[in-house]
Design an enzyme around this catalytic site. Structure first.
Site: not given
Ligand code: COS
Length: 382
Positions: A239, A363, A242, A129-130, A124, A278
């Site tokens: 989800d 993650e 993690r 893009a992190g 990913l 202690q």
């Molecule tokens: N389950 C299902 N759908 C989800 C979701 C989840 N947990 N989280 C977000 N979505 C959906 C949202 O509902 C939204 O859908 P719609 O397009 O229908 O509205 C879509 O995905 C985009 O969500 P959001 O607008 O919240 O996305 P962002 O770009 O703002 O992303 C987070 C925010 C924090 C969720 C994301 O960027 C994130 O998790 N970042 C960390 C990524 C990561 O873990 N990177 C490390 C990878 S190493 S393995």
């Protein structure tokens, strides 16, 4: 504490614990020093059927759930987070296929992962893009019966070592997160190469590389699910994955406590063992409190996810954040208890402290986890 494990779960703990004590702990310092990928150990774990834990029985696995994964990963993390990371990345790479793959994809790839014949990885992250996961630049364009992939993934665990990669690419930039899709890449696909192994602060035995795609052509049927559903599958994958990071943290912290207490009992200063003071007792007590409370949260979260697999972002983020912040503190305090000896590479706690840091970062950084939790609270109380 009794967590009322089933017989099968206790068996998972026993098997993982045996591999850790007999194979991982004796080798971890050398693996770390030489940045050696622990292929032999992973092969032994595969022979012990640990790779099949979350894979459905229909595809050659054990059909276990999140609770089964965290129990195994915790034990491996107690020995070495690098080995645990290489192991758990197989599940991270397989979840997109399990969640959204076609029957053909599941039949082709999952039995290979379950048996450990092939390792898996998840692609990913990119240079720009992190945390902003939907900001990826890698593209996939359909050309006749093939997808053409271009771009570079960064910091990919099991890079170069895995055979199967779940890779996220943009198929329709105009649609934002709804324009991302997941593809299955195989090592050896034309136009798919790897960058050199990254040099890291910790988890040095795990492999971290770039995945480089230059006009990489793969068959049309390698897309996972429908085009445009990739981001949602990524979020669902993270989800359920993690809690595995949280359990690595619990295991790591337990390993640090297992070093610190015997040391404090045998190290004498001012005429008595330092555990009699202690100041030292309180450090150790706080370590034990942190470990047990995180373990309880991780197990409760894993059981919740198994019972209610939908909408688990908040609980998953809470356990990841709580346990990994705890592991950073506990490993730092283990070094403190052991003083100058703890700081030396002759003892394992300095490595544990280095290894702990990544748990707060990968993650999804713990700041991103807090965003997820905060946003849900905002919605809940609106
Ligand atoms: N389950 C299902 N759908 C989800 C979701 C989840 N947990 N989280 C977000 N979505 C959906 C949202 O509902 C939204 O859908 P719609 O397009 O229908 O509205 C879509 O995905 C985009 O969500 P959001 O607008 O919240 O996305 P962002 O770009 O703002 O992303 C987070 C925010 C924090 C969720 C994301 O960027 C994130 O998790 N970042 C960390 C990524 C990561 O873990 N990177 C490390 C990878 S190493 S393995």
């Amino acid at each position: 504490m009794d967590y009322f494990l089933t017989e099968e779960q206790q068996m998972i703990v026993d098997i993982a614990s045996q591999v850790t004590d007999e194979r991982i702990i004796p080798q971890r310092a050398e693996l770390d020093e030489n940045h050696t990928f622990p292929r032999e150990i992973l092969n032994e774990m595969a022979q012990a059927d640990l790779f099949g834990i979350p894979i459905p029985e229909a595809y050659g696995g054990f059909g276990g759930g999140c609770m089964d994964i965290v129990l195994a990963v915790e034990q491996i993390g107690r020995g070495d987070v690098a080995v645990g990371t290489a192991f758990a990345a197989n599940f991270l790479g397989s979840f997109p296929i399990m969640l959204s793959g076609s029957e053909e994809q599941k039949n082709k790839y999952l039995p290979e992962v379950a048996s450990g014949r092939k390792f898996a990885a998840f692609g990913l992250t990119e240079a720009n893009a992190g945390s902003d996961a939907s900001g990826i630049q890698t593209t996939a364009v359909l050309d006749g019966d093939e997808w053409v992939i271009n771009g570079t993934k960064q910091w990919i665990t099991n890079g170069g070592e895995a055979d199967i990669y779940s890779v996220v690419a943009i198929t329709d930039r105009a649609r934002g997160p709804r324009g991302a899709s997941i593809f299955i890449l195989e090592k050896g696909d034309p136009g798919f190469t790897f960058g050199p192994k990254e040099k890291k602060m910790g988890i040095r035995a795990s492999s971290t590389t770039e995945l480089i795609f230059k006009d990489c052509r793969i068959p049309k049927d390698r897309i996972v699910g429908r085009a445009g559903t990739g981001f949602i599958t990524v979020m669902k994958t993270l989800d359920i994955s993690r809690p595995g990071i949280a359990s690595l943290a619990v295991g790591l912290a337990q390993g640090a406590l297992d070093e610190a207490v015997p040391y404090a009992k045998q190290r004498r200063q001012f005429g008595k063992p330092i555990i009699a003071f202690q100041a030292v007792q309180h450090l150790l007590a706080d370590m034990a409190i942190g470990i047990e409370s995180s373990r309880a949260l991780v197990y409760a979260t894993a059981r919740h996810i198994d019972a209610h697999p939908k909408n688990v972002s908040r609980v998953s983020a809470m356990c990841k954040t709580c346990a990994t912040d705890m592991a950073m503190k506990v490993t730092t305090d283990a070094v403190q208890v052991m003083g100058g000896y703890g700081y030396m590479c002759d003892y394992p706690v300095e490595k544990m402290m280095r290894d702990a840091k990544i748990l707060q970062i990968y993650e999804g950084s713990n700041q991103i986890q807090r965003n997820v939790i905060g946003q849900e609270l905002n919605r809940e109380y609106s």
